[in-house]
Design an enzyme around this catalytic site. Structure first.
Site, mmCIF file in Angstrom:
data_model
loop_
_atom_site.group_PDB
_atom_site.id
_atom_site.type_symbol
_atom_site.label_atom_id
_atom_site.label_comp_id
_atom_site.label_asym_id
_atom_site.label_seq_id
_atom_site.Cartn_x
_atom_site.Cartn_y
_atom_site.Cartn_z
ATOM 1 C CB VAL A 13 -19.150 4.751 -33.106
ATOM 2 C CG1 VAL A 13 -18.640 6.178 -33.165
ATOM 3 C CG2 VAL A 13 -18.318 3.913 -32.145
ATOM 4 C CE1 TYR A 14 -19.063 10.186 -32.447
ATOM 5 C CE2 TYR A 14 -20.794 11.548 -33.377
ATOM 6 C CZ TYR A 14 -19.464 11.228 -33.259
ATOM 7 O OH TYR A 14 -18.529 11.946 -33.949
ATOM 8 N N GLY A 15 -22.816 6.645 -28.549
ATOM 9 C CA GLY A 15 -23.826 5.986 -27.736
ATOM 10 C C GLY A 15 -24.239 4.670 -28.362
#
Length: 333
Positions: free
Chosen positions: A107-109
């Site tokens: 979900v990061y970036g």
């Protein structure tokens, strides 16, 4: 359960996430490494978080910035290039300092933002470039599964993991965690568990991960996950827990003052004192998020020295007076 100290909403220190759950010191001559839980995975005592690498308009801990918005919309490529260079410098500086544990997540970036550049994709690029120059370099990669409402069944864990591995350019990762519990009821389908934990065990058995853990789990959920994994003969390696509430941070003001005082004596920043104190617990691996070279170098300054036993005990006593937030922030709503 070790106290988790995090600066997610703490203006005095950078964001810090902590992987915990019985990280046992390994007495094998590798004094700079610890063993996570009952697993065989050994990692450096300090890790680096990559939550700020890539686009941050979707995942940002409520810290939006104009650069991230422009980067996600591809309006100003030079801003994007600047952020990429900053992340790469943080990665290089960490490796040079002997820190080889890196934490990221799908979900990061993530691709949930238009034109987003994934933290996993960037991290995979950095590893590839570094290994071309240093083929014997070993990096421990930790990434996480996102328990979205529409994701059901153990196969969803495997599918997401394979997508992450593709972005990372790896055949396996050292640690795979559930980013948060399925609080929307998607842990069950027709009154039967959907198999997130079973998905983790499948990943181990398929050789896609070396160890598995959870993140943002309450004590009750943590114990349940431990028991479910135990049935398959797989240990729970970690529970990654940040602190979110500003109220907790306000209560910590006396502790903050003491940390600054101790830091002055060692010529260390408050952040370095906190990280060194966490490392001294022997069952906690701190993972501060490094956005750039300056932050990575500061974090590395927490290594190579140690607080006295009296200082460790005093800080622990002061910290124990404030109860941390444990579990996903909205799971009790």
């Amino acid at each position: 359960m070790a106290l988790q100290f995090c600066g997610a909403c703490f203006p005095a220190f950078p964001r810090t996430k902590v992987v915990s759950v019985r990280a046992v010191v390994v007495n094998t001559g590798e004094e700079d490494k610890v063993k996570l839980g009952g697993s065989d995975l050994k990692v450096t005592r300090l890790g680096i978080g990559a939550c700020s690498w890539g686009d941050t308009t979707y995942w940002n801990n409520f810290d939006w910035d104009v650069d991230s918005l422009f980067c996600s919309l591809m309006l100003f490529p030079q801003l994007l290039n600047r952020k990429l260079k900053a992340a790469k410098s943080a990665f290089d500086a960490s490796i040079d300092s002997g820190i080889t544990l890196f934490d990221t997540a799908e979900v990061y970036g993530s691709r949930m933002s238009f034109g987003a550049i994934s933290s996993e994709a960037l991290f995979g690029r950095f590893i590839k470039e570094w290994k071309e120059r240093n083929p014997d370099m070993e990096v421990a990669v930790a990434t996480k599964y996102t328990a979205l409402p529409w994701r059901l069944g153990r196969q969803s864990v495997i599918s997401a993991l394979k997508d992450s591995l593709s972005l990372l350019g790896l055949s396996y990762v050292e640690l795979y965690q559930l980013h948060w519990p399925g609080i929307w009821g998607n842990e069950f389908w027709n009154f039967v568990p959907t198999g997130y934990i079973d998905g983790l065990t499948d990943a181990v058995e398929q050789g896609l991960v070396k160890a598995v853990g959870v993140s943002n789990y309450s004590e009750k959920r943590l114990r349940a996950a431990h028991e479910q994994l135990k049935k398959r003969g797989i240990p729970l390696a970690s529970n990654q827990r940040p602190v979110y509430t500003p109220e907790v941070m306000r209560r910590l003001q006396p502790l903050i003052n003491k940390i600054k005082q101790i830091g002055d004596g060692y010529r260390k920043t408050p952040t370095q004192v906190v990280l060194n104190w966490l490392i001294a617990q022997d069952n906690v691996v701190p993972i501060p998020g490094a956005r750039n070279l300056v932050q990575a170098e500061e974090f590395a300054g927490a290594l190579g020295w140690r607080l006295s036993d009296d200082e460790v005990a005093e800080l622990r006593s002061m910290a124990s007076e404030v109860r941390p937030v444990i579990g996903f922030p909205v799971e009790k709503l």
